[in-house]
Design a protein around this motif. Structure first.
Motif, PDB file in Angstrom:
ATOM      1  N   ALA A   1       1.146  -1.182  -0.159  1.00 34.98           N
ATOM      2  CA  ALA A   1      -0.029  -0.107  -0.691  1.00 34.98           C
ATOM      3  C   ALA A   1       0.719   1.397  -0.047  1.00 34.98           C
ATOM      4  O   ALA A   1       1.409   1.725   0.553  1.00 34.98           O
ATOM      5  N   GLY A   2       0.882   2.183  -1.019  1.00 37.56           N
ATOM      6  CA  GLY A   2       1.066   3.951  -0.497  1.00 37.56           C
ATOM      7  C   GLY A   2       0.442   4.681  -1.614  1.00 37.56           C
ATOM      8  O   GLY A   2      -0.050   4.226  -2.426  1.00 37.56           O
ATOM      9  N   GLY A   3       1.007   6.436  -1.386  1.00 39.84           N
ATOM     10  CA  GLY A   3       0.891   6.439  -2.535  1.00 39.84           C
ATOM     11  C   GLY A   3       1.782   7.488  -2.900  1.00 39.84           C
ATOM     12  O   GLY A   3       2.579   7.536  -2.309  1.00 39.84           O
ATOM     13  N   MET A   4       1.383   8.214  -3.710  1.00 40.60           N
ATOM     14  CA  MET A   4       2.547   9.549  -4.181  1.00 40.60           C
ATOM     15  C   MET A   4       2.044  11.235  -3.378  1.00 40.60           C
ATOM     16  O   MET A   4       1.258  11.544  -3.547  1.00 40.60           O
ATOM     17  N   LEU A   5       3.178  12.340  -2.843  1.00 38.68           N
ATOM     18  CA  LEU A   5       3.053  13.260  -2.760  1.00 38.68           C
ATOM     19  C   LEU A   5       3.904  13.759  -4.040  1.00 38.68           C
ATOM     20  O   LEU A   5       4.901  13.963  -3.188  1.00 38.68           O
ATOM     21  N   TYR A   6       3.203  14.534  -4.679  1.00 36.81           N
ATOM     22  CA  TYR A   6       3.727  15.233  -5.687  1.00 36.81           C
ATOM     23  C   TYR A   6       4.221  16.706  -5.591  1.00 36.81           C
ATOM     24  O   TYR A   6       2.945  17.696  -5.461  1.00 36.81           O
ATOM     25  N   GLY A   7       5.326  17.199  -5.550  1.00 29.71           N
ATOM     26  CA  GLY A   7       5.454  18.070  -5.409  1.00 29.71           C
ATOM     27  C   GLY A   7       6.789  18.630  -4.527  1.00 29.71           C
ATOM     28  O   GLY A   7       7.568  17.663  -4.271  1.00 29.71           O
ATOM     29  N   MET A   8       7.519  20.155  -4.751  1.00 28.19           N
ATOM     30  CA  MET A   8       8.844  20.406  -4.195  1.00 28.19           C
ATOM     31  C   MET A   8       8.457  20.742  -2.860  1.00 28.19           C
ATOM     32  O   MET A   8       7.750  20.543  -2.063  1.00 28.19           O
TER      33      MET A   8
ATOM     34  N   GLU B   1       9.477  22.471  -0.271  1.00 25.88           N
ATOM     35  CA  GLU B   1       9.149  23.761   0.217  1.00 25.88           C
ATOM     36  C   GLU B   1       7.872  23.903  -0.179  1.00 25.88           C
ATOM     37  O   GLU B   1       6.957  24.474   1.276  1.00 25.88           O
ATOM     38  N   GLU B   2       6.991  23.251  -0.856  1.00 27.75           N
ATOM     39  CA  GLU B   2       5.995  22.993  -1.788  1.00 27.75           C
ATOM     40  C   GLU B   2       4.419  22.957  -0.072  1.00 27.75           C
ATOM     41  O   GLU B   2       3.432  23.018   0.261  1.00 27.75           O
ATOM     42  N   ALA B   3       5.252  21.597   0.198  1.00 19.97           N
ATOM     43  CA  ALA B   3       4.732  20.827   1.023  1.00 19.97           C
ATOM     44  C   ALA B   3       4.041  21.195   2.464  1.00 19.97           C
ATOM     45  O   ALA B   3       4.734  21.754   2.674  1.00 19.97           O
TER      46      ALA B   3
ATOM     47  N   GLY C   1      18.647   7.946  -3.519  1.00 16.59           N
ATOM     48  CA  GLY C   1      18.815   9.512  -3.257  1.00 16.59           C
ATOM     49  C   GLY C   1      17.346   9.716  -3.656  1.00 16.59           C
ATOM     50  O   GLY C   1      17.094   9.546  -4.607  1.00 16.59           O
ATOM     51  N   GLY C   2      17.358  10.942  -3.546  1.00 25.16           N
ATOM     52  CA  GLY C   2      16.103  11.907  -3.527  1.00 25.16           C
ATOM     53  C   GLY C   2      16.424  12.727  -5.539  1.00 25.16           C
ATOM     54  O   GLY C   2      17.278  12.977  -5.390  1.00 25.16           O
ATOM     55  N   MET C   3      14.806  12.604  -5.720  1.00 25.29           N
ATOM     56  CA  MET C   3      14.698  13.627  -6.690  1.00 25.29           C
ATOM     57  C   MET C   3      14.081  14.548  -6.718  1.00 25.29           C
ATOM     58  O   MET C   3      13.221  13.990  -5.721  1.00 25.29           O
ATOM     59  N   ALA C   4      13.975  15.754  -7.192  1.00 24.52           N
ATOM     60  CA  ALA C   4      12.971  16.999  -7.217  1.00 24.52           C
ATOM     61  C   ALA C   4      11.600  16.805  -7.410  1.00 24.52           C
ATOM     62  O   ALA C   4      11.294  15.292  -8.594  1.00 24.52           O
ATOM     63  N   SER C   5      10.581  17.020  -6.664  1.00 24.87           N
ATOM     64  CA  SER C   5       9.307  17.080  -6.275  1.00 24.87           C
ATOM     65  C   SER C   5       8.971  15.326  -6.478  1.00 24.87           C
ATOM     66  O   SER C   5       7.263  15.963  -6.488  1.00 24.87           O
ATOM     67  N   VAL C   6       9.534  14.520  -6.297  1.00 19.85           N
ATOM     68  CA  VAL C   6       8.893  13.455  -5.596  1.00 19.85           C
ATOM     69  C   VAL C   6       9.839  13.014  -4.123  1.00 19.85           C
ATOM     70  O   VAL C   6       9.928  11.929  -3.949  1.00 19.85           O
ATOM     71  N   GLY C   7      10.474  14.089  -2.467  1.00 14.33           N
ATOM     72  CA  GLY C   7      11.332  13.274  -2.583  1.00 14.33           C
ATOM     73  C   GLY C   7      10.911  13.032  -0.872  1.00 14.33           C
ATOM     74  O   GLY C   7      11.232  12.043  -0.671  1.00 14.33           O
TER      75      GLY C   7
ATOM     76  N   THR D   1      -1.768  12.913  -4.231  1.00 10.08           N
ATOM     77  CA  THR D   1      -1.209  14.672  -3.879  1.00 10.08           C
ATOM     78  C   THR D   1      -0.518  14.799  -3.844  1.00 10.08           C
ATOM     79  O   THR D   1       0.537  15.349  -4.105  1.00 10.08           O
ATOM     80  N   ALA D   2      -1.248  16.243  -4.747  1.00 12.48           N
ATOM     81  CA  ALA D   2      -0.164  17.500  -5.316  1.00 12.48           C
ATOM     82  C   ALA D   2       0.168  18.360  -4.101  1.00 12.48           C
ATOM     83  O   ALA D   2      -0.967  18.802  -3.858  1.00 12.48           O
ATOM     84  N   THR D   3       1.067  19.289  -4.031  1.00 12.93           N
ATOM     85  CA  THR D   3       1.306  20.145  -3.685  1.00 12.93           C
ATOM     86  C   THR D   3       0.848  21.379  -4.059  1.00 12.93           C
ATOM     87  O   THR D   3       0.492  21.489  -5.774  1.00 12.93           O
ATOM     88  N   GLU D   4       0.507  22.779  -4.240  1.00  9.26           N
ATOM     89  CA  GLU D   4       0.165  24.084  -4.710  1.00  9.26           C
ATOM     90  C   GLU D   4       1.073  24.513  -5.480  1.00  9.26           C
ATOM     91  O   GLU D   4       1.924  25.208  -4.157  1.00  9.26           O
ATOM     92  N   PRO D   5       1.851  24.265  -6.386  1.00 16.07           N
ATOM     93  CA  PRO D   5       2.839  24.800  -7.581  1.00 16.07           C
ATOM     94  C   PRO D   5       3.057  25.936  -6.992  1.00 16.07           C
ATOM     95  O   PRO D   5       2.146  27.042  -6.474  1.00 16.07           O
TER      96      PRO D   5
END
Length: 272
Positions: free
Chosen positions: A85-92, A94-96, A141-147, A192-196
């Motif tokens: 089970a899992g999901g995605m938080l997409y965003g930078m 700073e934005e989350a 390692g981390g990747m921008a927007s999916v950290g 789930t997406a952050t406010e860009p």
């Protein structure tokens, strides 16, 4: 072979659904847990004696323990546990928002921990069992927007390694399953997406161009690997699933090793 029993979280779609289908096709029995198990109705009709559907939000620790008890009561034992089970938080970063971050880790990290805590006593008592911790090929390692997605999977990766050492003496084997990119709907229904923030518009454009439109192969193509992994008498502590992902991880490891070597002199200035 005696039919095995599986407990699979996030079983209603994507990889969880594919693993459930493969296990049932092999003649095994499955306790399929999901927030909404209704999409599994067709499989329940096809396998009335093989599939137990369980409604479960893995972020609820008490509910996880109840669900594992329900699965054990229905199936008699637990042989293979798949923390999927899992999901995605997409965003930078700073934005989350704080709530987005906490909600995300409640599912992707803590949910898997609760399942592990709930199943280990049963597996220890029977002296056998497998726990497959589904993480990601990107945990190195981390990747921008999916950290935050990477952070949750990396944390689970580390805890799984510790768990493997702790339960090995009881006949329980743990494998970190580093999944590659599959067409699971993670970036659509599971996101789930952050406010860009406009400050990151150019970076977002670069990332979108780099990733392209390829959603990846069908999740069913990964299922044979999981079935074979479950069969191994001495499974690996970790396994990359996906040919392309294997190559990417190897490249990432080479680059990290090269970076360490480049700065070895600075590292060795300290005695620790």
């Amino acid at each position: 072979m005696t039919a095995r029993t599986w407990f699979i979280t996030g079983a209603s779609r994507g990889l969880g659904r594919a693993f459930t289908e493969a296990a049932l096709a092999a003649g095994d029995r499955v306790a399929a847990a999901a927030r909404d198990p209704e999409p599994l109705a067709d499989l329940a009709a096809e396998h009335p004696d093989g599939l137990v559907r369980i409604t479960l939000d893995v972020s609820d620790r008490a509910a996880v323990f109840r669900a594992v008890g329900e699965a054990k009561a229905a199936l008699g034992r637990l042989d293979v546990v798949v923390n999927n089970a899992g999901g995605m938080l997409y965003g930078m970063v700073e934005e989350a928002t704080e709530q987005q971050i906490r909600d995300h880790l409640d599912v992707n990290f803590f949910g898997a921990v609760w399942v592990s805590q709930a199943v280990v006593p049963h597996l220890r008592e029977q002296g056998s069992g497998r726990i497959l911790q589904v993480t990601s090929m990107g945990t190195g390692g981390g990747m921008a927007s999916v950290g935050f997605y990477g952070a949750g999977k990396a944390a689970l990766d580390s805890v799984a390694e510790a768990l493997a050492m702790e339960v090995a003496r009881f006949g329980v084997k743990v494998t970190v399953v580093q999944m590659g990119g599959y067409d699971t709907g993670l970036f659509t229904r599971g996101t789930t997406a952050t406010e860009p923030d406009p400050a990151y518009a150019s970076l977002r454009a670069e990332l979108e161009e780099m990733w392209g439109d390829d959603a990846g192969p069908d999740p069913s193509t990964a299922a044979p690997v999981i079935m074979r992994l479950a069969d191994l008498p001495d499974p690996p502590r970790r396994l990359i699933v996906g040919s392309r992902s294997y190559d990417i991880v190897q490249q990432m490891d080479r680059e990290r090793t090269g970076l360490y070597r480049e700065w070895e002199d600075l590292s060795r200035l300290a005695p620790g």
